[in-house]
Motif scaffolding. Structure first.
Motif, mmCIF file in Angstrom:
data_model
loop_
_atom_site.group_PDB
_atom_site.id
_atom_site.type_symbol
_atom_site.label_atom_id
_atom_site.label_comp_id
_atom_site.label_asym_id
_atom_site.label_seq_id
_atom_site.Cartn_x
_atom_site.Cartn_y
_atom_site.Cartn_z
ATOM 1 N N LEU A 54 -21.970 47.750 95.270
ATOM 2 C CA LEU A 54 -21.353 46.461 94.727
ATOM 3 C C LEU A 54 -20.561 45.700 95.614
ATOM 4 C CD1 LEU A 54 -19.925 48.102 91.338
ATOM 5 C CD2 LEU A 54 -21.772 46.458 91.462
ATOM 6 N N TYR A 78 -23.321 55.352 89.176
ATOM 7 C CA TYR A 78 -22.079 55.829 88.942
ATOM 8 C C TYR A 78 -21.587 55.996 87.650
ATOM 9 C CZ TYR A 78 -19.730 51.481 88.815
ATOM 10 O OH TYR A 78 -19.412 50.061 88.434
ATOM 11 N N LEU A 84 -18.248 53.655 79.030
ATOM 12 C CA LEU A 84 -18.891 52.372 78.929
ATOM 13 C C LEU A 84 -20.103 52.180 78.416
ATOM 14 C CD1 LEU A 84 -17.914 51.259 82.686
ATOM 15 C CD2 LEU A 84 -16.705 50.355 80.751
ATOM 16 N N LEU A 86 -22.545 50.805 75.418
ATOM 17 C CA LEU A 86 -22.473 49.653 75.126
ATOM 18 C C LEU A 86 -22.612 50.092 73.416
ATOM 19 C CD1 LEU A 86 -25.144 47.650 77.268
ATOM 20 C CD2 LEU A 86 -22.473 47.664 77.158
ATOM 21 N N HIS A 88 -23.111 48.058 70.848
ATOM 22 C CA HIS A 88 -24.173 47.678 70.075
ATOM 23 C C HIS A 88 -25.812 48.251 70.398
ATOM 24 C CE1 HIS A 88 -24.132 45.310 73.896
ATOM 25 N NE2 HIS A 88 -25.665 45.194 73.779
ATOM 26 N N LYS A 89 -25.864 49.202 71.221
ATOM 27 C CA LYS A 89 -27.105 49.822 71.445
ATOM 28 C C LYS A 89 -27.128 51.029 70.959
ATOM 29 C CE LYS A 89 -28.499 47.143 75.639
ATOM 30 N NZ LYS A 89 -29.513 46.577 75.193
ATOM 31 N N LEU A 97 -31.022 52.276 79.546
ATOM 32 C CA LEU A 97 -30.664 51.143 80.161
ATOM 33 C C LEU A 97 -31.113 50.711 81.549
ATOM 34 C CD1 LEU A 97 -29.345 48.361 79.197
ATOM 35 C CD2 LEU A 97 -27.152 49.142 79.922
ATOM 36 N N ILE A 101 -33.197 47.989 82.830
ATOM 37 C CA ILE A 101 -33.025 46.817 83.826
ATOM 38 C C ILE A 101 -33.780 46.893 84.954
ATOM 39 C CG2 ILE A 101 -30.962 46.185 85.498
ATOM 40 C CD1 ILE A 101 -29.126 46.545 83.392
ATOM 41 N N ASP B 149 -15.457 44.311 79.223
ATOM 42 C CA ASP B 149 -14.863 45.068 80.280
ATOM 43 C C ASP B 149 -15.324 44.687 81.594
ATOM 44 O OD1 ASP B 149 -13.898 46.955 81.983
ATOM 45 O OD2 ASP B 149 -13.859 48.555 80.447
ATOM 46 N N CYS B 152 -17.558 47.396 82.810
ATOM 47 C CA CYS B 152 -18.902 47.431 82.210
ATOM 48 C C CYS B 152 -19.706 46.607 83.019
ATOM 49 C CB CYS B 152 -18.833 46.910 80.851
ATOM 50 S SG CYS B 152 -20.120 47.384 79.944
ATOM 51 N N LEU B 155 -20.774 48.194 86.428
ATOM 52 C CA LEU B 155 -21.570 49.185 86.224
ATOM 53 C C LEU B 155 -23.039 48.656 85.832
ATOM 54 C CD1 LEU B 155 -21.791 52.399 85.260
ATOM 55 C CD2 LEU B 155 -22.015 51.556 83.177
ATOM 56 N N LEU B 156 -23.257 47.775 85.209
ATOM 57 C CA LEU B 156 -24.770 46.848 85.165
ATOM 58 C C LEU B 156 -24.959 46.515 86.417
ATOM 59 C CD1 LEU B 156 -24.023 47.315 81.818
ATOM 60 C CD2 LEU B 156 -25.938 45.610 81.991
ATOM 61 N N ALA B 161 -28.658 44.760 87.841
ATOM 62 C CA ALA B 161 -28.739 43.780 86.866
ATOM 63 C C ALA B 161 -28.466 42.417 87.492
ATOM 64 C CB ALA B 161 -28.016 44.163 85.423
ATOM 65 N N GLN B 165 -29.756 39.422 82.881
ATOM 66 C CA GLN B 165 -29.619 40.608 82.201
ATOM 67 C C GLN B 165 -28.249 41.240 81.690
ATOM 68 O OE1 GLN B 165 -31.608 42.706 85.448
ATOM 69 N NE2 GLN B 165 -33.322 43.175 83.925
ATOM 70 N N HIS B 169 -27.619 41.745 77.850
ATOM 71 C CA HIS B 169 -27.185 43.257 77.502
ATOM 72 C C HIS B 169 -25.993 43.350 77.158
ATOM 73 C CE1 HIS B 169 -31.207 45.237 78.277
ATOM 74 N NE2 HIS B 169 -31.214 44.357 79.343
ATOM 75 N N VAL B 170 -25.107 42.623 77.600
ATOM 76 C CA VAL B 170 -23.470 42.862 77.477
ATOM 77 C C VAL B 170 -22.753 41.334 76.784
ATOM 78 C CG1 VAL B 170 -21.491 43.507 78.653
ATOM 79 C CG2 VAL B 170 -23.700 44.266 79.494
ATOM 80 N N PRO B 173 -24.076 40.248 73.121
ATOM 81 C CA PRO B 173 -23.700 41.083 72.212
ATOM 82 C C PRO B 173 -22.193 41.318 71.659
ATOM 83 C CG PRO B 173 -25.358 42.124 73.515
ATOM 84 C CD PRO B 173 -24.825 41.021 74.086
#
Lengths: 248, 251
Positions: A54, A78, A84, A86, A88-89, A97, A101, B149, B152, B155-156, B161, B165, B169-170, B173
């Motif tokens: 990242l 990680y 974390l 989601l 809604h899933k 996920l 992706i 967050d 979050c 993380l994606l 992502a 995406q 996905h985040v 929603p």
């Protein structure tokens, strides 16, 4: 010597002229669980962000097997203290996920994730929403997501520190078991000395500002022979050593 | 079963207070303290509602269409602007004050201008509905996008992502619950907005009809129109709630 699965070479990173981590060289062999132990503010999380791709280090590089994966996310996944997931899933779509992706269809990803649910003690929760799960189950679902997104390496950043003592102990036992079965190697961040000693094959101790690897500790007793390990003399001796290093 | 009975006790106070107001209204009109032509009795209003039903429906159709078109365009515009504002900090900084200023413009004041610019058809009405409804929706969306967050998002990103995406996905929603609270407010504004702009000129619609019956001093019909507007607004809000329940199933 066996070639490490993951290793870093001379990683340094500073923000706004302040060096956070300096010259970090660590490695993780296949099947190992290695902890990164340090007080808060020692730069553990920055190092994780670099390893996960990242954040770009000022200097140094990250290698997965022989591939340079510096600043290439999507290779090493990680997990944090926060699950974390989601909301809604459904649980299965959360777990799958990383596959979606990467371009897999939802159906295919579900198909691939489904067999692991029993392995992770989550059978029957596939089509529930995360809000319906207990704290320990949510953590396991997050671990499954981490596993499915990884290529054999998982980075865990204090994943169990929000759990109560009993659940935490259960998660430790369970994690070591499942790690062996699914052939996962783990780099584990923690500030909890007991946790590091219970879980690790090796421990890197990070100290100072900027954070450096001060010490590397190899635990003699193998991981699977550590029943009531925290009551042994060896455990206490390691703990004394670590405390001494951290206090310097 | 239990939930149902709890529902009834929850709603009982509201039903009682509504009933009391109607009774008070009835008593006032029956006592002749206020002349009947100024405050018609509830019975007279109900009669006017029934006698005038086909007329009311004819005009309601226009107003409802204006409100719906306005809402749809408002939603589209809000999505477009809120998403841009979330994506580009510069656009957010540039547009935020303008959005807020747009909300301080009195709708009554710009309605006649819109009529002058766009004529007596539906266009100025729809425009006014768009202006009044788009703000709560875009504010809701923006707030929803920002509620994600940052961990979050990281993380994606660590999964590889990209922006699209992440949005799919985040962000989207996460914004939906906020979007629906904004839409609920907007739905109640929409019909009122359409009616207000119809007051200032037009050939059909509940607002046009209102000005007509007002000139005839037909207060009972006037009240019938008001009640119809209330009913339509409530139905529209109920429709929003229904769609929300169908879309947001994870709670």
């Amino acid at each position: 010597m066996e070639k490490p699965l993951l290793h870093t070479e001379h990683i340094s990173k500073s923000y706004d002229g302040r060096t956070i981590i300096e010259d970090i060289n660590i490695h993780l062999n296949k099947g190992e669980l290695v902890s990164l132990l340090g007080l808060s503010g020692s730069g553990k999380t920055t190092l994780f962000q670099v390893i996960s791709g990242l954040v770009r280090p000022d200097s140094g590089a990250v290698f997965l097997s022989d591939e340079n994966v510096t600043e290439k996310p999507g290779k090493i996944s990680y997990m944090l203290q926060k699950d974390l997931l989601l909301p809604h899933k459904k649980v299965i779509d959360n777990a799958a996920l990383p596959l979606v992706i990467r371009g897999m269809s939802k159906k295919e990803a579900r198909h691939k994730a489904d067999p692991y649910f029993s392995e992770f003690g989550l059978n029957g929760t596939q089509y529930q929403y995360p809000a319906q799960l207990s704290g320990g189950m949510r953590q396991r679902a997050a671990l499954l997501r981490t596993y499915l997104g990884s290529e054999g390496v998982a980075l865990l950043d204090e994943p169990f520190s929000a759990l109560d003592m009993i659940t935490k102990g259960q998660m430790h036992t369970w994690y070591l078991e499942v790690m062996n079965r699914i052939d996962l190697s783990t780099l584990f961040i923690t500030h909890d000395i007991d946790e590091a000693l219970t879980l690790s094959d090796r421990i890197y101790i990070m100290t100072g500002t900027p954070g450096r690897i001060d010490h590397e500790l190899k635990i003699e007793t193998p991981r699977n022979a550590r029943k009531d390990y925290s009551l042994t003399e060896e455990f206490l001796e390691y703990k004394r050593q670590i405390m001494k290093t951290l206090k310097q | 079963m239990k939930e149902k009975s709890a529902n009834i006790t929850d709603r009982l106070p509201a039903a009682v207070s509504l009933l009391l107001i109607i009774l008070l209204w009835w008593a006032l009109s029956a006592s002749n303290a206020i002349p009947n032509y100024m405050l018609p009795s509830p019975a007279a209003v109900v009669r006017a509602f029934i006698d005038d039903f086909s007329n009311l429906m004819y005009h309601a159709r226009t107003s409802v269409l204006e409100a719906l078109y306005g809402l749809l365009i408002g939603i589209g515009l809000a999505f477009f602007i809120a998403t841009l504002m979330d994506r580009f900090l510069l656009i957010e900084r540039a547009l935020n004050p303008i959005l807020i200023i747009s909300q301080t413009i009195p709708t009554i004041a710009i309605a006649p201008l819109l009529v002058l610019w766009m004529g007596f058809g539906m266009a100025p009405k729809i425009t006014l509905v768009v202006i009044t409804t788009f703000f709560p929706i875009s504010v809701g969306l923006l707030e929803g996008y920002k509620s994600v967050d940052p961990d979050c998002i990281n993380l994606l990103r660590s999964m590889g992502a990209g922006r699209v995406q992440l949005f799919h996905h985040v962000k989207l929603p996460a914004a939906l619950p906020h979007f629906f609270s904004g839409l609920r407010i907007s739905a109640s504004y929409a019909v009122v907005g359409a009616v207000i702009s119809e007051w200032l000129g037009g050939f059909e619609g509940l607002g046009v009809y209102m000005t007509r019956v007002k000139k005839a001093y037909a207060f009972d019909r006037m009240f019938a129109v008001i009640i119809l507007i209330v009913i339509i607004s409530l139905l529209l809000m109920a429709l929003v709630d229904l769609i929300r329940k169908l879309v947001i199933r994870w709670r």
